[in-house]
Scaffold this motif. Structure first.
Motif, mmCIF file in Angstrom:
data_model
loop_
_atom_site.group_PDB
_atom_site.id
_atom_site.type_symbol
_atom_site.label_atom_id
_atom_site.label_comp_id
_atom_site.label_asym_id
_atom_site.label_seq_id
_atom_site.Cartn_x
_atom_site.Cartn_y
_atom_site.Cartn_z
ATOM 1 N N ASN A 138 22.893 -26.806 27.111
ATOM 2 C CA ASN A 138 21.443 -26.870 27.081
ATOM 3 C C ASN A 138 20.991 -28.299 26.822
ATOM 4 O OD1 ASN A 138 18.872 -25.822 27.308
ATOM 5 N ND2 ASN A 138 19.082 -24.374 25.605
ATOM 6 N N LEU A 139 19.747 -28.558 27.141
ATOM 7 C CA LEU A 139 19.090 -29.790 26.749
ATOM 8 C C LEU A 139 18.536 -29.603 25.346
ATOM 9 C CD1 LEU A 139 17.069 -30.435 30.024
ATOM 10 C CD2 LEU A 139 19.424 -31.098 29.510
ATOM 11 N N PRO A 140 18.630 -30.600 24.476
ATOM 12 C CA PRO A 140 18.163 -30.425 23.097
ATOM 13 C C PRO A 140 16.722 -29.931 22.997
ATOM 14 C CG PRO A 140 19.466 -32.414 23.260
ATOM 15 C CD PRO A 140 19.314 -31.893 24.666
ATOM 16 N N LEU A 141 15.828 -30.435 23.844
ATOM 17 C CA LEU A 141 14.449 -29.978 23.784
ATOM 18 C C LEU A 141 14.351 -28.492 24.082
ATOM 19 C CD1 LEU A 141 11.414 -30.383 23.527
ATOM 20 C CD2 LEU A 141 11.377 -31.123 25.912
ATOM 21 N N ASN A 142 15.045 -28.035 25.109
ATOM 22 C CA ASN A 142 15.003 -26.621 25.454
ATOM 23 C C ASN A 142 15.661 -25.768 24.381
ATOM 24 O OD1 ASN A 142 13.633 -27.159 27.807
ATOM 25 N ND2 ASN A 142 15.446 -27.086 29.105
ATOM 26 N N ALA A 143 16.694 -26.284 23.741
ATOM 27 C CA ALA A 143 17.312 -25.577 22.629
ATOM 28 C C ALA A 143 16.316 -25.397 21.487
ATOM 29 C CB ALA A 143 18.557 -26.317 22.151
ATOM 30 N N ARG A 144 15.558 -26.443 21.181
ATOM 31 C CA ARG A 144 14.562 -26.347 20.122
ATOM 32 C C ARG A 144 13.452 -25.373 20.488
ATOM 33 N NH1 ARG A 144 12.893 -32.159 17.821
ATOM 34 N NH2 ARG A 144 11.992 -30.767 16.229
ATOM 35 N N LEU A 145 13.190 -25.228 21.768
ATOM 36 C CA LEU A 145 12.197 -24.269 22.240
ATOM 37 C C LEU A 145 12.773 -22.864 22.398
ATOM 38 C CD1 LEU A 145 10.447 -26.467 24.944
ATOM 39 C CD2 LEU A 145 9.532 -25.809 22.711
ATOM 40 N N GLU A 146 14.047 -22.685 22.050
ATOM 41 C CA GLU A 146 14.728 -21.393 22.119
ATOM 42 C C GLU A 146 14.792 -20.857 23.540
ATOM 43 O OE1 GLU A 146 14.053 -19.742 17.609
ATOM 44 O OE2 GLU A 146 12.686 -19.004 19.162
ATOM 45 N N SER A 147 14.993 -21.770 24.484
ATOM 46 C CA SER A 147 15.159 -21.404 25.881
ATOM 47 C C SER A 147 16.638 -21.557 26.253
ATOM 48 C CB SER A 147 14.291 -22.290 26.770
ATOM 49 O OG SER A 147 14.466 -21.986 28.134
ATOM 50 N N TRP A 148 17.274 -20.445 26.611
ATOM 51 C CA TRP A 148 18.714 -20.419 26.852
ATOM 52 C C TRP A 148 19.060 -19.731 28.158
ATOM 53 C CZ3 TRP A 148 21.414 -23.218 23.401
ATOM 54 C CH2 TRP A 148 20.815 -23.445 22.154
ATOM 55 N N GLY A 149 20.204 -20.116 28.736
ATOM 56 C CA GLY A 149 20.721 -19.464 29.922
ATOM 57 C C GLY A 149 21.622 -18.306 29.572
ATOM 58 N N GLN A 150 22.490 -17.938 30.518
ATOM 59 C CA GLN A 150 23.349 -16.776 30.351
ATOM 60 C C GLN A 150 24.497 -17.031 29.383
ATOM 61 O OE1 GLN A 150 22.861 -13.706 31.786
ATOM 62 N NE2 GLN A 150 24.624 -12.962 30.600
#
Length: 116
Positions: free
Chosen positions: A96-108
């Motif tokens: 993940n990208l750190p920003l997306n991780a902080r936004l709790e956006s995850w893939g499979q």
């Protein structure tokens, strides 16, 4: 937007090795820091390793010396080489990208199971 897809997980015996891949879309990938994360059953998600656009790396103490993160910007792929695997490494692994991780956006994610 950058899309990331994890692969390479599986079942391995203690002491074995696996190499995970994170395939990315978008030409901006080469400019981004990318991290590998994992979540074991009943546990919080944690950062395993990260790599910057310049190739600087960081590792969790639990995997230091056993795991290696790398990237190939031509192939738009980030890798996690995992050696000397232990049962406690069993988890779903995500890139993940750190920003997306902080936004709790995850893939499979991809499942890694270390067991005899």
């Amino acid at each position: 937007q950058v899309q990331l897809v994890e692969s390479g997980g599986g079942l391995v015996q203690p002491g074995g090795s696996l190499k995970l891949s994170c395939a990315a879309s978008g030409s901006i990938f080469r400019l981004l820091t990318v991290g590998w994360y994992r979540q074991a059953p009943g546990e919080q998600r944690e950062v395993v390793a990260s790599i910057t656009s310049g190739g600087a790396t960081n590792y969790a103490d639990s995997v230091k010396g056993r795991f290696t993160i790398s990237r190939d910007n031509v192939k738009n792929t980030v890798y996690l080489q995992m050696n000397s695997l232990k049962p406690e490494d069993t988890a779903v692994y995500y890139c993940n990208l750190p920003l997306n991780a902080r936004l709790e956006s995850w893939g499979q994610g991809t499942q890694v199971t270390v067991s005899s």
